[in-house]
Design a protein around this motif. Structure first.
Motif, PDB file in Angstrom:
ATOM      1  N   UNK A   1      -1.284   4.302  -1.509  1.00 27.31           N
ATOM      2  CA  UNK A   1      -2.610   4.204  -0.903  1.00 27.31           C
ATOM      3  C   UNK A   1      -2.563   4.649   0.552  1.00 27.31           C
ATOM      4  N   UNK A   2      -1.357   4.713   1.090  1.00 29.81           N
ATOM      5  CA  UNK A   2      -1.183   5.011   2.509  1.00 29.81           C
ATOM      6  C   UNK A   2       0.158   5.745   2.642  1.00 29.81           C
TER       7      UNK A   2
ATOM      8  N   UNK B   1       0.825  -1.210   0.000  1.00 28.20           N
ATOM      9  CA  UNK B   1       0.000   0.000   0.000  1.00 28.20           C
ATOM     10  C   UNK B   1       0.857   1.257   0.000  1.00 28.20           C
TER      11      UNK B   1
ATOM     12  N   UNK C   1     -13.678  -5.957   4.096  1.00 30.33           N
ATOM     13  CA  UNK C   1     -14.395  -6.599   3.002  1.00 30.33           C
ATOM     14  C   UNK C   1     -15.033  -7.917   3.456  1.00 30.33           C
TER      15      UNK C   1
ATOM     16  N   UNK D   1     -15.990  -1.265  -2.604  1.00 31.64           N
ATOM     17  CA  UNK D   1     -15.944  -0.780  -3.983  1.00 31.64           C
ATOM     18  C   UNK D   1     -15.477   0.666  -4.053  1.00 31.64           C
TER      19      UNK D   1
ATOM     20  N   UNK E   1      -5.852  -7.452  -6.923  1.00 30.10           N
ATOM     21  CA  UNK E   1      -6.241  -7.842  -5.572  1.00 30.10           C
ATOM     22  C   UNK E   1      -6.450  -9.349  -5.463  1.00 30.10           C
TER      23      UNK E   1
ATOM     24  N   UNK F   1     -11.917  -7.852  -6.637  1.00 29.59           N
ATOM     25  CA  UNK F   1     -12.513  -6.526  -6.442  1.00 29.59           C
ATOM     26  C   UNK F   1     -13.051  -5.898  -7.720  1.00 29.59           C
TER      27      UNK F   1
ATOM     28  N   UNK G   1      -8.692   4.642   1.900  1.00 28.73           N
ATOM     29  CA  UNK G   1      -8.628   3.473   1.022  1.00 28.73           C
ATOM     30  C   UNK G   1      -8.272   2.216   1.806  1.00 28.73           C
ATOM     31  N   UNK G   2      -7.239   2.347   2.636  1.00 33.92           N
ATOM     32  CA  UNK G   2      -6.739   1.181   3.349  1.00 33.92           C
ATOM     33  C   UNK G   2      -7.829   0.585   4.242  1.00 33.92           C
TER      34      UNK G   2
ATOM     35  N   UNK H   1     -16.276  -4.530  -9.881  1.00 32.54           N
ATOM     36  CA  UNK H   1     -17.597  -4.019  -9.533  1.00 32.54           C
ATOM     37  C   UNK H   1     -18.629  -4.985 -10.112  1.00 32.54           C
TER      38      UNK H   1
ATOM     39  N   UNK I   1     -10.537  -1.133   2.021  1.00 31.06           N
ATOM     40  CA  UNK I   1     -10.138  -2.417   1.437  1.00 31.06           C
ATOM     41  C   UNK I   1     -10.043  -3.514   2.507  1.00 31.06           C
ATOM     42  N   UNK I   2      -9.670  -3.124   3.731  1.00 27.50           N
ATOM     43  CA  UNK I   2      -9.585  -4.125   4.802  1.00 27.50           C
ATOM     44  C   UNK I   2     -10.961  -4.646   5.194  1.00 27.50           C
TER      45      UNK I   2
ATOM     46  N   UNK J   1      -7.795  -4.744 -16.008  1.00 23.82           N
ATOM     47  CA  UNK J   1      -8.090  -3.424 -15.453  1.00 23.82           C
ATOM     48  C   UNK J   1      -6.795  -2.762 -14.964  1.00 23.82           C
TER      49      UNK J   1
ATOM     50  N   UNK K   1     -11.904   0.520  -3.919  1.00 19.71           N
ATOM     51  CA  UNK K   1     -11.321   0.114  -5.207  1.00 19.71           C
ATOM     52  C   UNK K   1     -11.275   1.302  -6.167  1.00 19.71           C
TER      53      UNK K   1
END
Ligand code: ATP
Ligand code: MG
Lengths: 228, 385
Positions: free
Chosen positions: A58-59, A53, B385, B289, A93, A97, B378-379, A99, B382-383, A158, B292
């Motif tokens: 993302x982090x 991440x 789920x 989602x 992923x 993931x 986001x993190x 949609x 995603x966790x 994707x 994502x």
């Protein structure tokens, strides 16, 4: 070895849960070379996803630096990170993931909605990406109408549709049987070898890790070269 | 626009829930349109009543008659431009439930004082020349299928004929009037005061006076002067502007407008809860989602826009349907309500208000979930789920 695509320097990552703190990464250093296929292994909870991440923007690290493709991710704003991800990163992923409300083709098209491309061009590129993963004939299927392996192929399509510099995959075969997982690995290897994509893949499976050009082990917050 | 298919497919994800919410919102806006038509109907008289027209009635109540000789005295008051009289007939056409106003008037004076009643000039001339002639509003003629040339028999309730010529009044329909604007009451019948007097034996009395003033600014002054003329007489008067009169009337009816608005407010509050709940659930079950999409590079504001777009599509579509349906239904409903609401339509400004309410409701119901989706890490997403 070619020059580094990503450089992780003295990164600490601490999660706080109420009064409790979890030190996940403890001054971790890592260089990812352009064009390599790196596999990250390690016990559950060792911080593999956390590291991925950070590489994908993302982090943010608690301290230390993460520089990818010249971009200092710790300093970028949320907006800049989003733009950067859209241009340079493809994520794959474990649980695909996708949609569920969109067809395979529309799922693949999603990242292109953020570009200025015309509709026809978006569709064309989505088709091409589906062809690369061998699923052109399933373009109008919904995720629920696909097998796990096919879903993951759509997930990979994707991830590559925006022609990213790096593909980050978090246990991409973790939910698949060995044969199907093997096909997914073939695909990642092909993307790495033939299309020149840098791939960083987290995996628990030593056989999967064998397909990579380099394997690192994450334990107690630091990395170690695979002992061979 | 390119996100429209995504918004649409997300709404279609839970068809039953979306349909239920859609119908609730559509019904609410249908009801809104209906109530606005009713409210407008109640207020129509007030809106149209000119500020420059005064109404002089008996001080005790409008049903008490006034002497006809007041007319010349009123005309002589400084500031009075014109004056005429009217008398409530209150007769029955075939059946008491066929109620509509019949008013005995001086034809030419009436049409001069009420330019909003539009009558073709040759019909006007024929009416003036025909003692038994009557004109009716277009809607009233439509309601009973009357045509110019018809004879309309009306039974009196208190104006019993004294001329030994039967008990019925026969009016010759010589013309139709149309309102200059949709707010004009087109359900009245006007006939000659002279004909009434002829049948009952002239009693020298009228129901009320209508006075136009030269300068609307001085309307109050003129009204006071008129009432001053007849102070301490056996028939004292009360003069107000038509508008004030109609407002007083509407208040007697029971503050209908406020009541209707309260109903609308409650309905919209309930709708806000329903639509808000739908959107909150929709976003909550899509937490992963959203994560994502953000991973792929969708920014917080874009995600915010997607959620708001979805709620606007849902609420806006449903509201549009509700408003279109009530707009189409109103002409069909008109005959049912005409007796007590002569003016009945959904005004354009109510449709515009409905459209703005739909947007506001769409934003309000999608607002919180959209904001949460924008802020979602986001993190975290995603966790979970
Ligand atoms: N958002 C968070 N808040 C609190 N703790 C977290 C958070 N994310 C991760 N952790 C903790 O950090 C540690 C590392 O998590 P991470 O998901 O990176 O592990 P992992 O190596 O990917 O494990 P797995 O192989 O099971 O996927 C775990 O102990 C986890 O509980
Ligand atoms: Mg993990």
């Amino acid at each position: 070895m070619s020059e580094a695509l990503a450089r992780v320097e003295a990164v600490h990552k601490v999660y706080r849960r109420g009064a409790e703190t979890v030190d996940v990464l403890n001054g971790l250093d890592l260089e990812v070379a352009t064009g390599e296929f790196l596999a990250l292994m390690g016990p559950s909870g060792s911080g593999k996803t956390t590291l991925l991440n950070l590489l994908g923007g993302l982090d943010r690290p608690t301290s230390g630096r993460v520089v990818v493709g010249g971009q200092d991710l710790g300093r970028a704003s949320g907006r800049e990170l989003a733009r950067w991800r859209a241009r340079h990163v493809g994520f794959v992923f474990q649980f695909y993931n996708l949609l569920p409300v969109l067809t395979a083709e529309r799922n693949v098209e999603l990242p292109l909605l953020l570009t200025r491309l015309k509709r026809s061009e978006r569709r064309r590129r989505a088709r091409t990406a589906l062809e690369i993963v061998g699923l052109a004939d399933r373009a109008s299927h919904y995720p629920s109408q696909l097998s796990g392996g096919q879903e993951q192929r759509v997930g990979i399509a994707r991830a590559i549709v925006n022609d990213p510099t790096v593909i980050l995959a978090d246990e991409p075969t973790g939910d698949l049987d060995r044969a199907t997982g093997g096909e997914i690995l073939d695909l990642l290897v092909a993307l790495n070898e033939r299309h020149g994509k840098t791939v960083v893949m987290v995996t628990h499976d030593p056989l999967a890790a064998d397909r990579a050009t380099r394997v690192l082990h994450l334990d107690k917050g630091v990395l170690a070269e695979a002992s061979e | 626009m390119k996100y429209l298919p995504l918004l649409w497919r997300n709404l279609m994800r839970r068809k039953a829930r979306t349909l239920f919410t859609f119908l609730s919102v559509a019904v609410a806006f249908f009801l809104f349109g209906l109530l606005m038509a009713v409210k407008n109907g109640f207020e129509a008289g007030i809106e149209i009543a000119g500020q420059d027209r005064l109404l002089t009635i008996h001080k005790v109540s409008i049903i008490q008659l006034l002497p006809l000789r007041y007319l010349e005295q009123i005309r002589a008051v400084p500031g009075v431009a014109a004056a005429t009289h009217s008398t409530w007939f209150g007769g029955v056409y075939q059946d008491p439930k066929n109620f509509f106003p019949q008013i005995a008037v001086e034809p030419e004076e009436l049409l001069d004082l009420y330019p909003e009643y539009i009558v073709p000039s040759e019909q006007r001339q024929r009416w003036v020349a025909t003692r038994t002639g009557a004109i009716v509003g277009r809607k009233l003629a439509e309601r009973f299928g009357w045509q110019v040339g018809d004879r309309i028999p009306i039974q009196p309730t208190f104006w019993r004929p004294q001329d030994g010529d039967g008990d019925t009044y026969e009016f010759d329909l010589v013309g139709l009037y149309e309102g200059a604007t949709p707010d004009v009451d087109e359900t009245q019948l006007f006939f000659h005061h002279d004909y009434l007097m002829e049948r009952v034996g002239d009693m020298g009395q009228v129901g009320w006076y209508v006075v136009s003033v030269a300068d609307p600014e001085r309307a109050d002054e003129v009204a006071q002067a008129i009432d001053g003329l007849f102070a301490n007489s056996p028939a004292e008067t009360k003069t107000t502007t038509e508008k004030a009169f109609m407002q007083g009337f509407a208040q007697q009816v029971g503050n209908t407008g406020a009541l209707l608005m309260a109903i609308v407010a409650v309905v919209f509050f309930v709708i806000l809860l329903i639509a808000g709940n739908t959107m909150a659930q929709a976003v909550r079950e899509r937490t992963a989602e959203v994560g994502v999409l953000k991973t792929l590079g969708f920014t917080g504001p874009t995600v915010l826009g997607l959620v708001l777009g979805e709620s606007l599509l849902l609420v806006g579509g449903a509201a549009g349907l509700g408003l279109i349906l009530i707009w189409l239904a109103v002409p069909g409903l008109r005959p049912l309500v005409e007796t007590f609401l002569p003016v009945f339509y959904v005004p354009a400004r109510s449709l515009a208000l409905g459209a703005s309410l739909a947007v506001a409701l769409g934003l309000a119901s999608g607002g919180l979930p959209a904001w949460l989706a924008m802020r979602l890490e986001i993190v975290e997403a995603l966790r979970r789920r």
